[in-house]
Structures are given as structure tokens and as C-alpha cells.
Motif scaffolding. Sequence first.
Motif, PDB file in Angstrom:
ATOM      1  N   LEU A 208     113.893  46.208  39.333  1.00  0.00           N
ATOM      2  CA  LEU A 208     113.316  47.479  38.868  1.00  0.00           C
ATOM      3  C   LEU A 208     114.032  48.671  39.503  1.00  0.00           C
ATOM      4  O   LEU A 208     114.268  49.685  38.843  1.00  0.00           O
ATOM      5  CB  LEU A 208     111.817  47.536  39.188  1.00  0.00           C
ATOM      6  N   GLY A 209     114.371  48.556  40.780  1.00  0.00           N
ATOM      7  CA  GLY A 209     115.076  49.649  41.453  1.00  0.00           C
ATOM      8  C   GLY A 209     116.455  49.871  40.845  1.00  0.00           C
ATOM      9  O   GLY A 209     116.873  51.022  40.626  1.00  0.00           O
ATOM     10  N   SER A 210     117.157  48.777  40.542  1.00  0.00           N
ATOM     11  CA  SER A 210     118.492  48.905  39.943  1.00  0.00           C
ATOM     12  C   SER A 210     118.405  49.567  38.573  1.00  0.00           C
ATOM     13  O   SER A 210     119.190  50.458  38.248  1.00  0.00           O
ATOM     14  CB  SER A 210     119.148  47.530  39.795  1.00  0.00           C
ATOM     15  N   LEU A 211     117.434  49.129  37.768  1.00  0.00           N
ATOM     16  CA  LEU A 211     117.267  49.729  36.438  1.00  0.00           C
ATOM     17  C   LEU A 211     116.862  51.198  36.562  1.00  0.00           C
ATOM     18  O   LEU A 211     117.323  52.047  35.796  1.00  0.00           O
ATOM     19  CB  LEU A 211     116.229  48.942  35.625  1.00  0.00           C
ATOM     20  N   ALA A 212     116.012  51.511  37.546  1.00  0.00           N
ATOM     21  CA  ALA A 212     115.562  52.901  37.727  1.00  0.00           C
ATOM     22  C   ALA A 212     116.733  53.802  38.087  1.00  0.00           C
ATOM     23  O   ALA A 212     116.880  54.909  37.549  1.00  0.00           O
ATOM     24  CB  ALA A 212     114.480  52.973  38.804  1.00  0.00           C
ATOM     25  N   SER A 213     117.580  53.325  39.005  1.00  0.00           N
ATOM     26  CA  SER A 213     118.721  54.136  39.403  1.00  0.00           C
ATOM     27  C   SER A 213     119.703  54.277  38.239  1.00  0.00           C
ATOM     28  O   SER A 213     120.279  55.336  38.015  1.00  0.00           O
ATOM     29  CB  SER A 213     119.400  53.475  40.609  1.00  0.00           C
ATOM     30  N   ASP A 214     119.854  53.214  37.483  1.00  0.00           N
ATOM     31  CA  ASP A 214     120.798  53.201  36.358  1.00  0.00           C
ATOM     32  C   ASP A 214     120.343  54.119  35.228  1.00  0.00           C
ATOM     33  O   ASP A 214     121.151  54.815  34.603  1.00  0.00           O
ATOM     34  CB  ASP A 214     120.907  51.754  35.853  1.00  0.00           C
ATOM     35  N   LEU A 215     119.041  54.127  34.946  1.00  0.00           N
ATOM     36  CA  LEU A 215     118.559  54.729  33.693  1.00  0.00           C
ATOM     37  C   LEU A 215     117.817  56.050  33.854  1.00  0.00           C
ATOM     38  O   LEU A 215     117.563  56.731  32.855  1.00  0.00           O
ATOM     39  CB  LEU A 215     117.650  53.721  32.966  1.00  0.00           C
ATOM     40  N   SER A 216     117.439  56.434  35.075  1.00  0.00           N
ATOM     41  CA  SER A 216     116.569  57.611  35.230  1.00  0.00           C
ATOM     42  C   SER A 216     117.159  58.880  34.627  1.00  0.00           C
ATOM     43  O   SER A 216     116.419  59.730  34.129  1.00  0.00           O
ATOM     44  CB  SER A 216     116.242  57.855  36.710  1.00  0.00           C
ATOM     45  N   GLU A 217     118.493  59.031  34.709  1.00  0.00           N
ATOM     46  CA  GLU A 217     119.079  60.268  34.169  1.00  0.00           C
ATOM     47  C   GLU A 217     119.556  60.114  32.730  1.00  0.00           C
ATOM     48  O   GLU A 217     119.703  61.101  32.021  1.00  0.00           O
ATOM     49  CB  GLU A 217     120.242  60.741  35.051  1.00  0.00           C
ATOM     50  N   SER A 218     119.820  58.879  32.305  1.00  0.00           N
ATOM     51  CA  SER A 218     120.440  58.706  30.983  1.00  0.00           C
ATOM     52  C   SER A 218     119.448  58.297  29.904  1.00  0.00           C
ATOM     53  O   SER A 218     119.768  58.378  28.722  1.00  0.00           O
ATOM     54  CB  SER A 218     121.562  57.660  31.068  1.00  0.00           C
ATOM     55  N   ASP A 219     118.245  57.869  30.294  1.00  0.00           N
ATOM     56  CA  ASP A 219     117.313  57.315  29.305  1.00  0.00           C
ATOM     57  C   ASP A 219     115.873  57.696  29.679  1.00  0.00           C
ATOM     58  O   ASP A 219     115.186  56.967  30.396  1.00  0.00           O
ATOM     59  CB  ASP A 219     117.485  55.789  29.273  1.00  0.00           C
TER      60      ASP A 219
END
Lengths: 201, 201
Positions: free
Chosen positions: A110-121
Amino acid sequence: MTTQRLTRKGQATRDRIVTAAARLMIEQGVARTTIEDIQAAAGVSPSQLYHYFPGKDALVSAVIEQQTAQVLEIQHSGLGSLDTIDSLTNWRDLMVGILTGMQCAGGCPLGSLASDLSESDPVARVQLAGAFEQWEGLIRDGLVRMRERGELAADADPADLAVAMLAAVQGGLLLSQVRRDPAPLRIAVDTMIDHLHALTR
Amino acid sequence: MTTQRLTRKGQATRDRIVTAAARLMIEQGVARTTIEDIQAAAGVSPSQLYHYFPGKDALVSAVIEQQTAQVLEIQHSGLGSLDTIDSLTNWRDLMVGILTGMQCAGGCPLGSLASDLSESDPVARVQLAGAFEQWEGLIRDGLVRMRERGELAADADPADLAVAMLAAVQGGLLLSQVRRDPAPLRIAVDTMIDHLHALTR
């Protein structure tokens, strides 16, 4: 398409696609993961994949849903309800064990997805914020019960302590991932458990 | 090409490219950032960019170097040396202020790059692990001085407490990013400061 409508075989195919997508998206990032990569990894045809998922956004959403369920399952599985210092210590051991088994790669899904997607999605960001809220809620509920039983000082704030504990888990996992060493996760969670212990009466 | 060899104008151009690359890579992720995006954002020609950076790997490395310097600068800038509870509280205020000024977007530049690159770029991972070690070292040095002055209990472990504090910062920033709310960062760091305070004699 709701999962309720699927046959058992259809559900198994859908699950296989989501599991393959999750592994690729968490390992190499969402942007680096193509629909073709997922098809190949899941062993399905393009038409099979598009039957279940109209596009990448739907896959991202399904991956977050699956990973949220798995993370919350780890909180529950055999650990009771995180409402004693012992159960928190067992929970720490479980997380460190999982991380060590993965050679510290991947971090928190969840942390990896959050860092990956918070600004782009923005849609994924809101879905992930909801996942973290559920996780934090499980930790908070345990601390509330500890306070009710008098095991935590009456003036301790379970809501703030739950945020701090979840931050320790997330920050510890990130530092462990970048260093390939389980020590940061263990130390970060232990320090929070020490802090709770000091507040334990 | 070492930066020492550059003229002042050359250094300014190189800095402009790195700053543009950092903004894009941290905002949208390294994989989503093309060399063409960076050229356009920095207002340089392809040949200018390639004069300073032979490829994306060199840009990633320069971005990590720049962001590490900026993060360490924040530790030093007017905060003294993080070796009293008051200086730690000021440091917390500074971080929460920066985050609030950015509407909680972007997270920690080093944390975002670490999450983005740890699995896809082993060279960047090692460089980022070094950056976190330097950051942790600054926190640890302050705690060692507190213990030497008798402001931290003799049996407190500055090394472990520094890991836990850095994890609180990283986890707090991630939760603040995904929730668009500075509260998680503030609460996570405050809880660690409370913990240090309890160990303060």
C-alpha cells in the motif's frame, strides 16, 4: 463488472490477473507496467483481460482493493486484535518475518502504491487514503480497548498513537526497503511499542 | 563530467536541468518522466541537455544528489544541531510548514525517489541508502550530544532512536501525502518527541 456475477472459473481468472498486476505494479511501478506485461504474467489473452478490466485504471483499482484486503488480513490473522503489548509484539514479528522472507524488497504494497500514485492518479489516491484509514482504525480500536481495560494511561490518545504507529510501520518499511535490511522496521515499531509500554499502567 | 570543470553559466544551466528533472521525477515518477519533458521544462535544447547528462541514469543520480543536499540543508538551516527538545520541535514545525506550503503534495523527495527506484534501479537504491544514512547520522549526532549533556537517559540508544525518528518522518510524510493533510507528519514526529521527552532526565 461486479465480482458477484462471475462464475468460479471466471473469478479465478480475474484473481490471477489481479495478482499478476499487483506483483508487477508494486515491483516495477505502475507506469512501467504495461497491459501486455500483465497479460503475459497472468497467462491470459488480450480479450480475456479486457473482459474483466476495460483498462489500466480498473486494474489499478482492483490491485489496491486486493492489497488492502491482504494487509488487513495480516492484522487479523491469528494475532487477535492488537489490544495488548504482546499482540503488538507478535504483529511486529510477523511483519519483520514477511519482510525478511522477501529479502526486504518491495516495501509495503500500500505504501509503494501510495507513493507511486498520489500525484498522478487522484482516484487511486483517495482509494489508498481509505485503505490507510481502515488499517489505522484497526490499530486505534486495539489501543482504545487497552485504555478501557486500564492498560493504557487514561490521558493517552489512541487516535494519535495509531497514526504514529502506522507512520512507524510505513517509514520503517521504506527504510528497510532502501537498505535491504529488516532492522529499520523492527526498530521503528519497537520504539512505538516501548512508547506504549511507558504509557501502560 | 565533474561540476568543477563548468563555467558559472554552465553550472547555472546544469542546475536548471537538474531542478526541472527533480520536480518532474518527484511529481510524476521517474518512469513517467521523459528526457523530452525535462528539456521542455528546463528550456534547453537536446544537445545542451546531452552535453551535461549522457542519459536518464545520470539525471537520476544528479537529482538524488541535489535533493539529498537540500534535505540535509533543511536539517542545518537555522535549526542549530537538533540536540535539544526545543530544536527538534522547531524542526518539526519547519517540516510541517514546508509540507503545508506544498498542499501536502509530493511527499519527501528522498522517500518518493526511494519508493520509486528501490526495485527498478539498484544504483539509485544504494545512492539513496547513503542519503538516508547521512540524514539519520545528523539526528543521531544530536541525540548523542543530548545524552552526553545528561538530557537523555544514559541507557537510551541514540542510534535506534534516530532510526525511529527518521521512520516517523518518512511514514508521516507518506500518510500526509496520501491524505493531503499535514496532521500525520505532525503527530508522528510529535509522538517521537514525546518519547524522547520521557527519556529526558
